[in-house]
Each structure stands twice: as structure tokens, then as C-alpha cells.
Design a protein around this motif. Structure first.
Motif, PDB file in Angstrom:
ATOM      1  N   MET A 119       0.836  -1.167   0.000  1.00  0.00           N
ATOM      2  CA  MET A 119       0.000   0.000   0.000  1.00  0.00           C
ATOM      3  C   MET A 119       0.890   1.242   0.000  1.00  0.00           C
ATOM      4  N   ARG A 120       0.587   2.163  -0.870  1.00  0.00           N
ATOM      5  CA  ARG A 120       1.351   3.401  -0.962  1.00  0.00           C
ATOM      6  C   ARG A 120       0.752   4.432  -0.009  1.00  0.00           C
ATOM      7  N   ILE A 121       1.592   5.009   0.807  1.00  0.00           N
ATOM      8  CA  ILE A 121       1.184   6.027   1.762  1.00  0.00           C
ATOM      9  C   ILE A 121       1.982   7.276   1.435  1.00  0.00           C
ATOM     10  N   TYR A 122       1.301   8.408   1.381  1.00  0.00           N
ATOM     11  CA  TYR A 122       1.944   9.662   1.019  1.00  0.00           C
ATOM     12  C   TYR A 122       1.976  10.594   2.216  1.00  0.00           C
ATOM     13  N   ILE A 123       3.118  11.214   2.408  1.00  0.00           N
ATOM     14  CA  ILE A 123       3.281  12.214   3.445  1.00  0.00           C
ATOM     15  C   ILE A 123       3.338  13.564   2.737  1.00  0.00           C
ATOM     16  N   ILE A 124       2.363  14.393   3.017  1.00  0.00           N
ATOM     17  CA  ILE A 124       2.274  15.702   2.385  1.00  0.00           C
ATOM     18  C   ILE A 124       2.701  16.743   3.406  1.00  0.00           C
ATOM     19  N   GLY A 125       3.710  17.500   3.026  1.00  0.00           N
ATOM     20  CA  GLY A 125       4.230  18.531   3.918  1.00  0.00           C
ATOM     21  C   GLY A 125       4.530  19.797   3.154  1.00  0.00           C
ATOM     22  N   ASN A 126       5.199  20.707   3.819  1.00  0.00           N
ATOM     23  CA  ASN A 126       5.539  21.987   3.211  1.00  0.00           C
ATOM     24  C   ASN A 126       6.530  21.834   2.065  1.00  0.00           C
ATOM     25  N   ASP A 127       7.317  20.761   2.081  1.00  0.00           N
ATOM     26  CA  ASP A 127       8.317  20.569   1.034  1.00  0.00           C
ATOM     27  C   ASP A 127       7.852  19.607  -0.058  1.00  0.00           C
ATOM     28  N   GLY A 128       6.570  19.295  -0.117  1.00  0.00           N
ATOM     29  CA  GLY A 128       6.044  18.465  -1.198  1.00  0.00           C
ATOM     30  C   GLY A 128       5.445  17.167  -0.712  1.00  0.00           C
ATOM     31  N   ILE A 129       5.512  16.163  -1.600  1.00  0.00           N
ATOM     32  CA  ILE A 129       4.890  14.865  -1.345  1.00  0.00           C
ATOM     33  C   ILE A 129       5.973  13.804  -1.316  1.00  0.00           C
ATOM     34  N   ALA A 130       5.962  12.982  -0.280  1.00  0.00           N
ATOM     35  CA  ALA A 130       6.929  11.887  -0.157  1.00  0.00           C
ATOM     36  C   ALA A 130       6.167  10.574  -0.047  1.00  0.00           C
ATOM     37  N   LEU A 131       6.674   9.551  -0.716  1.00  0.00           N
ATOM     38  CA  LEU A 131       6.082   8.218  -0.674  1.00  0.00           C
ATOM     39  C   LEU A 131       6.699   7.448   0.481  1.00  0.00           C
ATOM     40  N   SER A 132       5.858   6.736   1.224  1.00  0.00           N
ATOM     41  CA  SER A 132       6.326   5.938   2.345  1.00  0.00           C
ATOM     42  C   SER A 132       5.682   4.559   2.266  1.00  0.00           C
ATOM     43  N   GLY A 133       6.395   3.545   2.695  1.00  0.00           N
ATOM     44  CA  GLY A 133       5.861   2.199   2.705  1.00  0.00           C
ATOM     45  C   GLY A 133       4.944   1.941   3.887  1.00  0.00           C
ATOM     46  N   GLU A 134       5.082   2.754   4.931  1.00  0.00           N
ATOM     47  CA  GLU A 134       4.265   2.573   6.125  1.00  0.00           C
ATOM     48  C   GLU A 134       4.017   3.926   6.769  1.00  0.00           C
TER      49      GLU A 134
END
Length: 156
Positions: free
Chosen positions: A1-16
Motif C-alpha cells: 500500500m502506498r502512503i503519502y506524506i504531504i508537507g511543506n516541502d512536497g509529497i513523499a512516498l512511504s511504505g508505512e
């Protein structure tokens, strides 16, 4: 499952899901979660314009349509290249361990363990191990072929 962390510096993909988030970061795993996220129009526009290959926008327009388009664009992003595992021993370390064993190792055994070609193994023995690392390599003709070992330096 792809989990995205959205912050001030953009979007990062995380495995968990991360254990802790930085201030201003949110975690989404679906379009519904992205829709429910508390993102200002300015943040949505910045996220959209930061994506590669999209037509840049100056206005949000229909918020729901933008979120749907943003989610499709995020899902289309390729997975990032995996980072090398710095704790994993190198092939060279494996070869040295094989040569430290009492039974030593043949060139064919090292080829099987590393995937290297025979001439590469011989080059590692003479160049890297003998010349660069100054290890003493001893070889002996045995029943299974020429066997190489790291010889212990003589006591002074």
C-alpha cells in the motif's frame, strides 16, 4: 500500500505510516483521505504545481476536481529508487570471510557466491586483497581444485 506524506516541502512516498510527523505534515493513503485533509487552496495549488509534467495552474477552480486530478497524478508517480542498505556486508567482505574459513575457497566458489566472473575474482585476489589491503593470500592444489586462503602473518 502506498502512503503519502504531504508537507511543506512536497509529497513523499512511504511504505508505512510514520511513527511521528513533522509540524504541518499529513498522511494520506486514498483519494478520500486527501479530500478530507485540511489543505488550503494555496497548499493544493502548490502541490499541483510541484508535480513533474503537469500544466501549471494559477487558480484552484473546482476544489474537488483539483483534488481528484492531484490524486491521479500522485498515484502515477514512480516509486523512488530504494536506498542501499548500509548494514549489508559488501561482496568483498563476503569474499574475505570465505578466505578466512579453514577450508578456504576456490575461484568457482567465489564466483557462485558473488556472481562475478572468474577473471574478476582473480583480479580481486591480486589487486584488492593483496596489493590494496595487503593481505597474504596462500593457495594450495587440493582435491577440489586450487584453494585460496588468507594466511596469517608470521609472528615477529
Amino acid at each position: 500500500m502506498r502512503i503519502y506524506i504531504i508537507g511543506n516541502d512536497g509529497i513523499a512516498l512511504s511504505g508505512e505510516t510514520p511513527a511521528a510527523l513533522n509540524e504541518g505534515e499529513i498522511v494520506v493513503a486514498s483519494n478520500e483521505e486527501l479530500r478530507a485533509a485540511v489543505l488550503s487552496s494555496k497548499q493544493l495549488l502548490a502541490l499541483w504545481n510541484a508535480l513533474p509534467g503537469v500544466e501549471k495552474r494559477k487558480k484552484v477552480g473546482d476544489r474537488t476536481a483539483l483534488i481528484d486530478q492531484l490524486w491521479l497524478a500522485i498515484e502515477a508517480l514512480p516509486d523512488p529508487e530504494p536506498q542501499p542498505d548500509m548494514n549489508r556486508p559488501s561482496k568483498q567482505d563476503g569474499v574475505i570471510a570465505m578466505l578466512h574459513r579453514p577450508e578456504g575457497a576456490t575461484v568457482d566458489e567465489v564466483v557462485s557466491a558473488t556472481g562475478w566472473q572468474r577473471h574478476t575474482v582473480r583480479g580481486v585476489f591480486s589487486g584488492t586483497l593483496k596489493k590494496k589491503l595487503r593481505l597474504t593470500i596462500a593457495s594450495a592444489k587440493e582435491e577440489r581444485g586450487r584453494v585460496y586462503r588468507i594466511a596469517e602473518p608470521p609472528s615477529a
